[in-house]
Design a protein around this motif. Structure first.
Motif, PDB file in Angstrom:
ATOM      1  N   ASP A 159     156.934  -8.738  29.970  1.00 24.51           N
ATOM      2  CA  ASP A 159     156.603  -8.055  28.925  1.00 24.51           C
ATOM      3  C   ASP A 159     155.142  -7.312  29.311  1.00 24.51           C
ATOM      4  N   PRO A 160     155.196  -6.025  29.469  1.00 20.59           N
ATOM      5  CA  PRO A 160     154.013  -5.335  29.905  1.00 20.59           C
ATOM      6  C   PRO A 160     152.939  -5.390  29.080  1.00 20.59           C
ATOM      7  N   GLU A 161     153.217  -5.869  27.753  1.00 26.85           N
ATOM      8  CA  GLU A 161     152.171  -6.028  26.803  1.00 26.85           C
ATOM      9  C   GLU A 161     151.163  -7.238  26.947  1.00 26.85           C
ATOM     10  N   LEU A 162     151.675  -8.200  27.776  1.00 27.59           N
ATOM     11  CA  LEU A 162     151.037  -9.468  28.087  1.00 27.59           C
ATOM     12  C   LEU A 162     149.816  -9.086  29.384  1.00 27.59           C
ATOM     13  N   THR A 163     150.091  -7.951  29.814  1.00 30.73           N
ATOM     14  CA  THR A 163     148.989  -7.724  30.959  1.00 30.73           C
ATOM     15  C   THR A 163     147.977  -6.706  30.397  1.00 30.73           C
ATOM     16  N   LEU A 164     148.030  -6.326  29.188  1.00 28.54           N
ATOM     17  CA  LEU A 164     147.069  -5.494  28.683  1.00 28.54           C
ATOM     18  C   LEU A 164     145.671  -6.139  28.503  1.00 28.54           C
ATOM     19  N   SER A 165     145.695  -7.401  28.293  1.00 29.56           N
ATOM     20  CA  SER A 165     144.543  -8.179  28.244  1.00 29.56           C
ATOM     21  C   SER A 165     143.998  -8.717  29.737  1.00 29.56           C
ATOM     22  N   LEU A 166     144.624  -8.568  30.867  1.00 32.64           N
ATOM     23  CA  LEU A 166     144.221  -8.914  31.936  1.00 32.64           C
ATOM     24  C   LEU A 166     143.186  -7.785  32.385  1.00 32.64           C
ATOM     25  N   PRO A 167     141.845  -8.393  32.703  1.00 32.30           N
ATOM     26  CA  PRO A 167     140.922  -7.579  33.068  1.00 32.30           C
ATOM     27  C   PRO A 167     140.964  -6.941  34.408  1.00 32.30           C
ATOM     28  N   ARG A 204     154.946   1.056  46.810  1.00 32.37           N
ATOM     29  CA  ARG A 204     154.811   2.505  46.257  1.00 32.37           C
ATOM     30  C   ARG A 204     154.427   2.313  44.751  1.00 32.37           C
ATOM     31  N   ALA A 205     155.286   1.695  44.015  1.00 29.41           N
ATOM     32  CA  ALA A 205     154.934   1.583  42.615  1.00 29.41           C
ATOM     33  C   ALA A 205     153.556   0.929  42.128  1.00 29.41           C
ATOM     34  N   MET A 206     153.352  -0.202  42.973  1.00 31.65           N
ATOM     35  CA  MET A 206     151.953  -0.904  42.793  1.00 31.65           C
ATOM     36  C   MET A 206     150.767  -0.089  42.928  1.00 31.65           C
ATOM     37  N   THR A 207     150.626   0.470  44.468  1.00 29.97           N
ATOM     38  CA  THR A 207     149.631   1.359  44.854  1.00 29.97           C
ATOM     39  C   THR A 207     149.541   2.419  44.062  1.00 29.97           C
ATOM     40  N   GLN A 208     150.463   3.041  43.463  1.00 26.75           N
ATOM     41  CA  GLN A 208     150.542   4.148  42.514  1.00 26.75           C
ATOM     42  C   GLN A 208     149.877   3.754  41.077  1.00 26.75           C
ATOM     43  N   PRO A 211     145.437   2.569  40.353  1.00 26.53           N
ATOM     44  CA  PRO A 211     144.369   3.575  40.253  1.00 26.53           C
ATOM     45  C   PRO A 211     144.668   3.911  38.649  1.00 26.53           C
ATOM     46  N   LEU A 212     145.859   3.790  38.044  1.00 27.05           N
ATOM     47  CA  LEU A 212     146.028   4.436  36.768  1.00 27.05           C
ATOM     48  C   LEU A 212     145.587   3.321  35.886  1.00 27.05           C
ATOM     49  N   VAL A 213     145.717   1.947  35.823  1.00 31.12           N
ATOM     50  CA  VAL A 213     145.385   1.111  35.153  1.00 31.12           C
ATOM     51  C   VAL A 213     143.945   0.932  35.310  1.00 31.12           C
ATOM     52  N   ALA A 214     143.417   1.103  36.495  1.00 30.69           N
ATOM     53  CA  ALA A 214     141.745   0.936  36.396  1.00 30.69           C
ATOM     54  C   ALA A 214     141.070   2.312  35.696  1.00 30.69           C
ATOM     55  N   ALA A 215     141.738   3.243  35.672  1.00 35.90           N
ATOM     56  CA  ALA A 215     141.318   4.372  34.838  1.00 35.90           C
ATOM     57  C   ALA A 215     141.366   4.198  33.602  1.00 35.90           C
ATOM     58  N   ALA A 216     142.394   3.673  33.143  1.00 35.29           N
ATOM     59  CA  ALA A 216     142.863   3.529  31.602  1.00 35.29           C
ATOM     60  C   ALA A 216     143.609   2.146  31.464  1.00 35.29           C
ATOM     61  N   PRO A 217     142.781   1.071  31.218  1.00 37.37           N
ATOM     62  CA  PRO A 217     143.383  -0.193  30.951  1.00 37.37           C
ATOM     63  C   PRO A 217     144.414  -0.436  30.049  1.00 37.37           C
ATOM     64  N   ASP A 218     144.368   0.384  28.912  1.00 39.33           N
ATOM     65  CA  ASP A 218     145.290   0.368  27.842  1.00 39.33           C
ATOM     66  C   ASP A 218     146.485   1.110  28.113  1.00 39.33           C
ATOM     67  N   ARG A 225     154.577  -0.205  35.102  1.00 40.93           N
ATOM     68  CA  ARG A 225     154.823   0.193  36.557  1.00 40.93           C
ATOM     69  C   ARG A 225     154.386  -0.994  37.531  1.00 40.93           C
ATOM     70  N   ALA A 226     153.115  -1.428  37.357  1.00 42.70           N
ATOM     71  CA  ALA A 226     152.472  -2.239  38.090  1.00 42.70           C
ATOM     72  C   ALA A 226     153.381  -3.639  37.960  1.00 42.70           C
ATOM     73  N   LEU A 227     153.809  -4.060  36.715  1.00 41.19           N
ATOM     74  CA  LEU A 227     154.689  -5.054  36.551  1.00 41.19           C
ATOM     75  C   LEU A 227     156.189  -5.106  37.328  1.00 41.19           C
ATOM     76  N   TYR A 228     156.587  -3.738  37.314  1.00 38.16           N
ATOM     77  CA  TYR A 228     157.725  -3.354  37.944  1.00 38.16           C
ATOM     78  C   TYR A 228     157.667  -3.500  39.297  1.00 38.16           C
ATOM     79  N   GLY A 229     156.335  -3.010  40.161  1.00 36.18           N
ATOM     80  CA  GLY A 229     156.004  -3.294  41.562  1.00 36.18           C
ATOM     81  C   GLY A 229     155.880  -4.889  41.790  1.00 36.18           C
ATOM     82  N   ALA A 230     155.252  -5.596  40.837  1.00 37.12           N
ATOM     83  CA  ALA A 230     155.199  -6.797  41.097  1.00 37.12           C
ATOM     84  C   ALA A 230     156.458  -7.542  41.189  1.00 37.12           C
TER      85      ALA A 230
END
Length: 363
Positions: A159-167, A204-208, A211-218, A225-230
């Protein structure tokens, strides 16, 4: 991508896990997965940081929840596992739902290992543990690991929503931890074309995404896509044998108490630089995944640093006097690795990682 000049010769065993991947799935799908497995009394386990999320999942389970056990700790100390097993037995649990990162899922695996209860994983980080039959326990300052089909989660609810609160700092180190699984899978002795494809796509999925998550954590899409890579990276770990990188991190975590994801993040570029001369196909695949990077260890080191990740083991609390001890322990354990593991070689790797200097490929 396979090399046409290399004959195909491999074995691949699929892992018996069902995957549910969608926003909101933690609440909407977890009860359905428990019912599908015929579970009527599940113990929900988590760590203290993720207790709020775990309570939401427990509430969604309703009468099927036999209790909440919020004592998961990093590296799964054996005494913590003992208490969790007793809690499961006392609750009359017929299954377990682990909600959280690697510590929570690791605790769920400890329960499954000792009791045989089926496990459902609801990951909230990018650790990848949910996709493997690998368990780990720490006792008397040493971490031991093993593989057992009993600990492989029967269902995994992403559930990608669970990762929204991950700093963001934890997002970055957790994501690089996932990359380590794919990197080692590419040069594992039991690699296969399918695993190599998953590893390359996972990197590929995680490294792309990072940076997007770091720029816009929400950004929920980037988180997804990060969770898909994981997921892909974790599946690679579950299908192959770990090498120097993982064994070294187990020593640093189990013996010296270094934080799990941060340690993987610091060590990965140096372990890859050590192994690169003996694993050219892996380096080629990683270069493709990283957009054609000429120096893959440096590219991973630079990516992590640009996102604010720790650079050196000294930052994580390791003492310089610990380096020789860690090198002896890591070199003294037999395990497959593309390049011979020597005390001097590991000590040089650790010294560079301790100082946080640029990794250098030395043939």
């Amino acid at each position: 991508m396979t090399d046409r000049n290399t004959p195909l010769d491999f074995s691949y065993e699929t892992q018996p896990a069902r995957i549910v991947f969608r926003p909101g799935a933690a609440v909407s799908a977890t009860p359905d997965e428990a019912a599908r497995l015929g579970l009527r009394r599940v113990l929900v386990v988590c760590g203290s940081r993720g207790e709020g999320t775990a309570r939401t999942v427990a509430d969604a389970l309703g009468e099927a929840c036999a209790g909440l056990h919020a004592e998961a700790r990093m590296h799964v100390p054996v005494e913590v596992a003992d208490r969790a097993v007793e809690a499961a037995r006392a609750a009359g649990a017929d299954g377990c739902v682990a909600v959280g990162g690697g510590s929570a899922i690791g605790l769920g695996k400890a329960i499954a290992l000792r009791t045989g209860l089926p496990l459902i994983a609801v990951p909230s980080t990018y650790s990848g543990s949910e996709m493997t039959p690998v368990w780990g326990l720490t006792e008397h300052g040493a971490k031991r690991t093993g593989r057992d089909p009993a600990v492989q989660p029967r269902s995994v609810v992403y559930d990608p929503e669970l990762t929204l609160s991950l700093p963001v700092p934890l997002t970055v180190t957790s994501g690089v931890n996932a990359l380590a699984h794919a990197v080692e899978a590419l040069y594992a002795p039991d690699a296969s074309p399918l695993v190599s494809l998953m590893a390359e796509e996972g990197v590929r999925a995680m490294t792309q995404a990072l940076p997007l998550v770091a720029a816009a954590p929400d950004d929920l899409d980037a988180r997804g896509r990060a969770l898909y890579g994981a997921w892909l990276c974790g599946a690679c770990l579950g299908a192959t044998t770990m090498g120097l990188h993982h064994k070294l991190c187990h020593v640093l975590g189990g013996t010296f108490g270094l934080p799990h994801a941060e340690t993987h993040t610091v060590v990965l570029p140096y372990a890859l630089a050590y192994n690169a001369p003996a694993a050219p196909p892996a380096v080629t695949a990683l270069s493709r995944a990283l957009g054609g990077a000429d120096d893959v260890p440096h590219a991973l080191w630079a990516l992590a640093g640009s996102l604010g990740a720790p650079r050196g083991l000294a930052e994580l609390g390791l003492k310089e006097t610990d380096l020789a001890v860690a090198a002896e322990q890591a070199a003294g354990q037999p395990y497959p690795n593309p390049r011979e593991v020597t005390v001097d070689g590991v000590l040089a790797l650790l010294t560079a990682a301790y100082q946080g200097r640029e990794p250098s490929v030395d043939a």
